[in-house]
Design an enzyme around this catalytic site. Structure first.
Site, mmCIF file in Angstrom:
data_model
loop_
_atom_site.group_PDB
_atom_site.id
_atom_site.type_symbol
_atom_site.label_atom_id
_atom_site.label_comp_id
_atom_site.label_asym_id
_atom_site.label_seq_id
_atom_site.Cartn_x
_atom_site.Cartn_y
_atom_site.Cartn_z
ATOM 1 C CE LYS A 1 39.548 44.970 42.807
ATOM 2 N NZ LYS A 1 40.195 44.124 41.788
ATOM 3 C CE LYS B 1 38.930 48.097 40.471
ATOM 4 N NZ LYS B 1 39.491 46.864 39.984
HETATM 5 C C1 PBG Z 1 40.512 42.122 39.106
HETATM 6 C C2 PBG Z 1 40.024 43.451 38.656
HETATM 7 C C3 PBG Z 1 38.705 43.900 38.625
HETATM 8 C C4 PBG Z 1 38.735 45.191 38.111
HETATM 9 C C5 PBG Z 1 40.054 45.502 37.829
HETATM 10 N N1 PBG Z 1 40.836 44.431 38.191
HETATM 11 C C6 PBG Z 1 37.457 43.194 38.936
HETATM 12 C C7 PBG Z 1 37.165 42.660 40.259
HETATM 13 O O1 PBG Z 1 37.862 42.869 41.246
HETATM 14 O O2 PBG Z 1 36.161 41.942 40.331
HETATM 15 C C8 PBG Z 1 37.523 46.048 37.892
HETATM 16 C C9 PBG Z 1 37.699 47.225 36.996
HETATM 17 C C10 PBG Z 1 36.428 47.880 36.576
HETATM 18 O O3 PBG Z 1 35.327 47.577 37.074
HETATM 19 O O4 PBG Z 1 36.513 48.748 35.706
HETATM 20 N N2 PBG Z 1 41.457 41.601 38.209
#
Ligand code: PBG
Length: 311
Positions: A181, A235
């Site tokens: 991520k 992601k």
């Molecule tokens: C963190 C989380 C995020 C997203 C999913 N889980 C945000 C981040 O890491 O700041 C982002 C998902 C999206 O942008 O659609 N709980």
């Protein structure tokens, strides 16, 4: 002839629909940076899942927006926390007709907006955060989740969650690890969706990945698999199709990719201006993610895409 030789074909089974449920609201609240996506009430969440299931969706992933946030993010494991009660509602209504997944993190629930608890210097304390994730995993499992999806990028989170779940008898609850991520600009609209602002203009670069790196992603994937991940995720998706493809070559485990909020918002904004053909763009982008090697795609486009695919 083209259908006969097509190498990649989308089906509704490829999609996981992310949904937001907010505590303490009477009516759904539209999210302006995610046109067509709402913060749901408990009741409207049930309707949204019913609509998705009727379109052919097999799986949803829930994000909670609590009425109150605190330092630790206690709403993430409170049995009466919004996601836990929503799991109960969906399990009652849909039985085993839809796979229930929970995003497992504390950032939606913390007053400072970080994905973990902070130490005296205001930095995320990795190991104390793992204990919170363990509590949240067990709370989601007790509430009816089939899959927990840790998204906080703490070191050791998959092993910690697996042992907590097994210790409470939830050996069948699977872990979908947000393994690779990236610290991405593409999460902006999501933070509106869950009312998160990171305190003091902070960012997540201390725990999420640097977009200049790809070998690091493979190491993150290998660590999560060694710790017991059942499925792994990359992601965001489209800026990272090279990573999806490399991870596909690395593991035989099911691989997910998250087409995130910013990717959705860009597509919708261009379509609203008449600058791209929305229906074609939806199928093209989701096909590209699958072609790169993803078995499943988390996408706010899921229900729309099912309707477009219907014969
Ligand atoms: C963190 C989380 C995020 C997203 C999913 N889980 C945000 C981040 O890491 O700041 C982002 C998902 C999206 O942008 O659609 N709980």
């Amino acid at each position: 002839m083209r259908r006969l030789v097509a190498e990649t074909t989308l089906t509704p089974n490829d999609f996981i629909l992310p949904l937001f449920v907010r505590e303490g609201i009477e009516d759904p609240v539209p999210i302006s940076s995610l046109p067509g996506v709402d913060q749901h009430t408990r009741a409207s969440l049930i309707d949204a899942v019913a609509d998705a299931v009727s379109a052919g969706i097999n799986a949803v992933v829930l994000f909670g927006v609590p009425a109150e946030k605190d330092e630790q993010g206690s709403g993430a494991w409170d049995p009466d926390g919004i996601v836990q009660v929503a799991f109960g509602d969906l399990r009652d209504r849909f039985g085993d007709d839809v796979v229930l997944m929970g995003d497992l993190c504390v950032d939606e629930y913390t007053s400072h907006g970080h994905c973990g608890v902070l130490n005296d210097r205001g930095e995320v304390d990795n190991d104390r955060t793992l204990e919170l994730y363990q509590q949240a995993a067990v709370a989601q499992a007790r509430a009816g989740a089939d899959v927990v999806a840790p998204s906080g990028m703490m070191d050791g989170q998959v092993a910690a969650i697996r042992s907590a779940l097994d210790g409470d008898g939830f050996t069948d609850v699977a872990i979908l690890a947000y393994a690779a991520k990236y610290a991405s600009s593409l999460y902006g609209p999501f933070r509106d969706a869950v009312d998160v602002t990171i305190a003091d203009g902070g960012d997540r670069k201390g725990y999420q990945q640097d977009f200049r790196n790809s070998r690091e992603a493979i190491e993150e994937i290998r660590l999560d698999i060694a710790e017991g991940a059942d499925m792994v995720m990359v992601k965001p998706a489209t800026y990272y199709l090279d990573i999806v493809s490399q991870v596909r070559a690395e593991t035989r485990l099911p691989l997910a990719a998250y087409h995130v909020s910013g990717e959705y918002a860009m597509l919708k904004a261009a379509a609203a201006n008449g600058w791209i053909d929305e229906d074609v763009a939806i199928i093209e982008v989701l096909t590209a993610i699958k072609r790169a090697g993803a078995d499943m795609i988390l996408t706010y486009l899921a229900t729309d895409a099912c309707r477009l695919l219907a014969p």
